[in-house]
Design a protein around this motif. Structure first.
Motif, PDB file in Angstrom:
ATOM      1  N   PHE A   1      62.076   0.448  65.763  1.00 47.84           N
ATOM      2  CA  PHE A   1      62.643  -0.047  66.380  1.00 47.84           C
ATOM      3  C   PHE A   1      61.875  -1.906  66.670  1.00 47.84           C
ATOM      4  O   PHE A   1      62.993  -2.485  66.265  1.00 47.84           O
ATOM      5  CB  PHE A   1      61.611   0.611  67.922  1.00 47.84           C
ATOM      6  CG  PHE A   1      62.147  -0.632  68.684  1.00 47.84           C
ATOM      7  CD1 PHE A   1      63.347  -0.956  69.099  1.00 47.84           C
ATOM      8  CD2 PHE A   1      61.045  -1.415  69.520  1.00 47.84           C
ATOM      9  CE1 PHE A   1      63.632  -1.809  70.202  1.00 47.84           C
ATOM     10  CE2 PHE A   1      61.819  -2.318  70.817  1.00 47.84           C
ATOM     11  CZ  PHE A   1      62.796  -2.535  71.342  1.00 47.84           C
ATOM     12  N   VAL A   2      60.831  -1.813  66.139  1.00 48.02           N
ATOM     13  CA  VAL A   2      60.501  -3.532  65.735  1.00 48.02           C
ATOM     14  C   VAL A   2      61.115  -3.677  64.704  1.00 48.02           C
ATOM     15  O   VAL A   2      61.519  -5.482  64.604  1.00 48.02           O
ATOM     16  CB  VAL A   2      58.740  -3.134  65.668  1.00 48.02           C
ATOM     17  CG1 VAL A   2      58.506  -4.567  64.740  1.00 48.02           C
ATOM     18  CG2 VAL A   2      58.154  -2.813  66.725  1.00 48.02           C
ATOM     19  N   PHE A   3      61.142  -3.139  63.777  1.00 44.87           N
ATOM     20  CA  PHE A   3      62.381  -4.074  62.300  1.00 44.87           C
ATOM     21  C   PHE A   3      64.057  -3.382  62.639  1.00 44.87           C
ATOM     22  O   PHE A   3      64.290  -3.595  61.858  1.00 44.87           O
ATOM     23  CB  PHE A   3      61.425  -3.506  61.081  1.00 44.87           C
ATOM     24  CG  PHE A   3      60.355  -3.845  61.071  1.00 44.87           C
ATOM     25  CD1 PHE A   3      59.845  -4.612  60.871  1.00 44.87           C
ATOM     26  CD2 PHE A   3      59.182  -2.847  61.089  1.00 44.87           C
ATOM     27  CE1 PHE A   3      58.548  -5.275  60.996  1.00 44.87           C
ATOM     28  CE2 PHE A   3      57.906  -3.313  61.160  1.00 44.87           C
ATOM     29  CZ  PHE A   3      58.180  -4.478  60.138  1.00 44.87           C
ATOM     30  N   GLY A   4      64.160  -3.692  63.649  1.00 44.32           N
ATOM     31  CA  GLY A   4      65.877  -3.614  63.936  1.00 44.32           C
ATOM     32  C   GLY A   4      66.243  -2.266  64.300  1.00 44.32           C
ATOM     33  O   GLY A   4      67.699  -2.255  64.361  1.00 44.32           O
TER      34      GLY A   4
ATOM     35  N   PRO B   1      54.832 -16.470  52.426  1.00 34.15           N
ATOM     36  CA  PRO B   1      55.216 -18.219  53.628  1.00 34.15           C
ATOM     37  C   PRO B   1      55.194 -18.385  55.052  1.00 34.15           C
ATOM     38  O   PRO B   1      55.449 -18.868  55.706  1.00 34.15           O
ATOM     39  CB  PRO B   1      56.430 -18.489  52.815  1.00 34.15           C
ATOM     40  CG  PRO B   1      57.291 -16.892  52.566  1.00 34.15           C
ATOM     41  CD  PRO B   1      55.796 -16.616  51.790  1.00 34.15           C
ATOM     42  N   TYR B   2      55.623 -16.770  55.831  1.00 37.37           N
ATOM     43  CA  TYR B   2      55.529 -16.359  57.469  1.00 37.37           C
ATOM     44  C   TYR B   2      54.509 -15.989  57.763  1.00 37.37           C
ATOM     45  O   TYR B   2      54.757 -16.198  58.926  1.00 37.37           O
ATOM     46  CB  TYR B   2      56.616 -15.074  57.359  1.00 37.37           C
ATOM     47  CG  TYR B   2      57.890 -15.419  56.858  1.00 37.37           C
ATOM     48  CD1 TYR B   2      59.016 -16.260  57.760  1.00 37.37           C
ATOM     49  CD2 TYR B   2      58.138 -14.732  55.579  1.00 37.37           C
ATOM     50  CE1 TYR B   2      60.098 -16.303  57.082  1.00 37.37           C
ATOM     51  CE2 TYR B   2      59.593 -15.375  54.932  1.00 37.37           C
ATOM     52  CZ  TYR B   2      60.900 -15.939  56.145  1.00 37.37           C
ATOM     53  OH  TYR B   2      61.823 -16.281  55.124  1.00 37.37           O
ATOM     54  N   SER B   3      53.458 -15.590  57.170  1.00 34.78           N
ATOM     55  CA  SER B   3      52.111 -15.554  57.538  1.00 34.78           C
ATOM     56  C   SER B   3      50.905 -16.509  58.447  1.00 34.78           C
ATOM     57  O   SER B   3      51.558 -17.604  57.609  1.00 34.78           O
ATOM     58  CB  SER B   3      50.946 -14.589  56.375  1.00 34.78           C
ATOM     59  OG  SER B   3      50.961 -15.279  55.662  1.00 34.78           O
TER      60      SER B   3
ATOM     61  N   LYS C   1      63.403  -8.866  58.864  1.00 31.31           N
ATOM     62  CA  LYS C   1      63.453  -8.156  57.773  1.00 31.31           C
ATOM     63  C   LYS C   1      63.072  -8.590  56.012  1.00 31.31           C
ATOM     64  O   LYS C   1      62.536  -8.303  55.098  1.00 31.31           O
ATOM     65  CB  LYS C   1      65.584  -8.195  57.356  1.00 31.31           C
ATOM     66  CG  LYS C   1      65.552  -6.547  58.305  1.00 31.31           C
ATOM     67  CD  LYS C   1      67.312  -6.352  58.937  1.00 31.31           C
ATOM     68  CE  LYS C   1      67.334  -5.151  59.486  1.00 31.31           C
ATOM     69  NZ  LYS C   1      68.864  -5.031  59.077  1.00 31.31           N
ATOM     70  N   GLU C   2      63.503 -10.287  56.647  1.00 27.98           N
ATOM     71  CA  GLU C   2      63.340 -10.949  55.014  1.00 27.98           C
ATOM     72  C   GLU C   2      61.242 -10.888  55.199  1.00 27.98           C
ATOM     73  O   GLU C   2      60.736 -10.793  54.064  1.00 27.98           O
ATOM     74  CB  GLU C   2      63.649 -12.382  55.380  1.00 27.98           C
ATOM     75  CG  GLU C   2      63.385 -13.595  54.694  1.00 27.98           C
ATOM     76  CD  GLU C   2      63.993 -12.981  51.895  1.00 27.98           C
ATOM     77  OE1 GLU C   2      62.725 -13.557  51.717  1.00 27.98           O
ATOM     78  OE2 GLU C   2      64.953 -12.763  52.668  1.00 27.98           O
ATOM     79  N   ALA C   3      60.971 -11.343  56.363  1.00 31.43           N
ATOM     80  CA  ALA C   3      59.449 -11.611  56.576  1.00 31.43           C
ATOM     81  C   ALA C   3      58.222 -10.361  56.188  1.00 31.43           C
ATOM     82  O   ALA C   3      57.670  -9.958  55.628  1.00 31.43           O
ATOM     83  CB  ALA C   3      59.103 -12.296  57.709  1.00 31.43           C
TER      84      ALA C   3
END
Length: 530
Positions: A44-47, A68-70, A101-103
């Motif tokens: 669910f979290v990932f779509g 780069p997202y962390s 999805k990218e992160a």
């Protein structure tokens, strides 16, 4: 590592907060309790789409992430169903699903029915075979060379198109270049011409002003210089009485000298000109203005255009000599590509057979004794990764030819196949979730599966939903899912089990009860697993 799962509400899970650990994380519970809900919550979290309800909220926390997202190694994802809309978050800030999805790439993979996307993706098949074959360096060489080949191919296509229009463009460029060269425009020329034109256009007024000024300063009776001389003579008569008057007289004499010089300059001011000059200036300005309008630029731009036209003419004139050189260069690169692709293909074919046998060995130890797994390497045209298409073919039963995985494998078979591949090849993600991997097995096979999962968890974090005690005893952390009914509604809770609680849960899984005998057996199983 996936360190935490927090569920405010998801189906009948409410106010759940789970802290996961490294290694093997086990989830168990009674039949029908909905152990797979934890997998559904992660999906669910990932779509993942599904029948979700208003207020559903799930958050997951990853630690020690290099991305780069962390933020300081922490990456938090959440999804909420609010006012009928899906809202996604990364580190507490709103995000799009595509960004989520990218992160999340390389962090988590879910292995269970309808989750085995990597095994249904031909690109992933090739990547797994190449990872097993250890051809990263050779493949990098090929990929870089292929990029160079495609670049030179595009350049050739462009040059061939240029060649077909070359003569026509050359004619136009030569005409434009000749036009600009003959104009002989110089930077700043237009401003100078316009200034001279304004002067000549007002020559009559200038003459009148010069004549009048010359008369007023020195020529006529009572001129400025004459009056200034009178003032100086008058003040000199009384200058001996005041030092300040002497200084004033000195200033007046300086002013008289300046005015005299100006009057002399006016008398010599040249106002002779050729009447034809103004026509010549008009023609020159008209030429410059016309060229500026034609080429949509200013005077400096026209000068730059001449340089550009010269370079372009030179390029087009040399084009017919460049094409054969680049064609030869393309042929040389193509030959090197074929050579590299051949080496890569040969290694792939050798390693494909080896990979197939190793995976089959694991599958036979996982209660798929008649299974066959084939890594098919099929030659095709040169592409970005060589000249091969790679396919995973599978058959679970004797007498059936291996077919593409997505066409023949069940959910449990897919999970076991995925596990076998990760044991042989390794994983491209840090955390793996397995559901249904123990479907239809028991006894020695269950023990074999447990050891394989434990082995995998030495290098990766593994989350496992299981109903087998032989597997559950190998967990580094053991969570128990329990379902109850309160006020005519279903509620589920998840609890981390400690020593005695865990022994009782293993006993329940063994026989459905927790008498002295099964408790002792559970204790022994846990000791043996250690």
């Amino acid at each position: 590592m996936l360190s935490r799962i927090r569920i405010e509400k998801f189906l009948y899970l409410e106010n759940i907060d789970i802290e996961l650990g490294k290694g093997l994380n086990i989830f168990t519970g009674e039949t029908g309790v909905g152990k797979s809900l934890i997998v559904d919550a992660l999906s669910f979290v990932f779509g993942k789409k599904g029948k979700h309800s208003e207020g559903d909220f799930v958050e997951v926390v990853f630690e020690n992430v290099s991305s780069p997202y962390s933020e300081e190694g922490t990456l938090i994802f959440a999804r909420e169903l609010k006012n009928g809309k899906n809202v996604y978050y990364i580190n507490g800030r709103r995000a799009t699903l595509s960004t989520v999805k990218e992160a999340s790439k390389g962090l988590l993979s879910i292995h269970g029915q309808n989750h085995q996307h990597s095994l249904f993706d031909g690109k992933k098949h090739r990547e797994m075979l190449d990872a097993y074959a250890g051809i990263e360096d050779l493949l990098d060489q090929y990929i870089n060379l292929y990029k160079e080949y495609k670049d030179i191919q595009r350049e050739l296509e462009y040059l061939h198109n240029q060649q077909s229009n070359r003569l026509r463009e050359l004619d136009i460029l030569r005409f434009q270049l000749k036009e600009l060269e003959e104009a002989k425009i110089k930077e700043g020329e237009k401003e100078e011409l316009e200034e001279r034109y304004r002067y000549l256009s007002n020559i009559s007024r200038i003459k009148e002003a010069v004549f009048f000024s010359e008369q007023m300063l020195s020529e006529q009776d009572g001129s400025v210089i004459e009056k200034l001389s009178d003032v100086i003579r008058e003040l000199e008569k009384v200058s001996d009485f005041s030092q300040e008057l002497k200084e004033i007289i000195s200033s007046l004499e300086e002013a008289k000298a300046v005015i005299s010089d100006a009057s002399y300059s006016l008398s010599r001011f040249d106002m002779d000109f050729d009447p034809a000059e103004i026509n010549q200036i008009e023609e020159r300005l008209n030429l410059i203005n016309r060229l500026e309008l034609k080429y949509n630029t200013d005077e400096k731009g026209l000068i730059n255009l001449m340089d550009q036209f010269r370079q372009r003419v030179e390029y087009l004139e040399n084009l017919e000599f460049e094409l054969p050189k680049i064609e030869k260069q393309k042929e040389q690169i193509h030959k090197r590509l074929l050579d590299l692709a051949g080496k890569i293909s040969e290694i792939r074919k050798q390693k494909a057979e080896e990979l197939g046998k190793k995976v089959e060995k694991h599958l036979k130890q996982l209660a798929l004794k008649e299974s066959r797994f084939v890594v098919k390497v099929e030659e095709t045209e040169l592409g970005q990764y060589g000249k091969d298409d790679v396919f995973f073919l599978f058959s679970a039963n004797k007498g059936f030819d291996p077919m593409p995985v997505d066409q023949v494998a069940s959910g449990g078979e897919i999970s076991r196949l995925s596990l076998a591949l990760k044991l042989v090849v390794g994983s491209d993600v840090d955390c793996m979730v397995f559901d249904e991997v123990d479907t239809g097995i028991g006894g020695k096979t269950a023990l074999s599966l447990a050891k394989k999962l434990k082995k995998l968890s030495e290098d990766y974090q593994v989350i496992l939903i299981t109903h087998l005690p032989q597997i559950a005893v190998y967990g580094d952390r053991h969570f128990y899912i329990e379902k109850s009914y309160e006020n005519n509604r279903t509620v589920a809770t998840i609890k981390l089990l400690h020593t005695e609680e865990r022994i009782n849960e293993i006993a329940r899984m063994l026989s459905g009860k927790t008498d002295k005998k099964t408790v002792e057996l559970a204790r022994q199983l846990l000791e043996n697993a250690k």
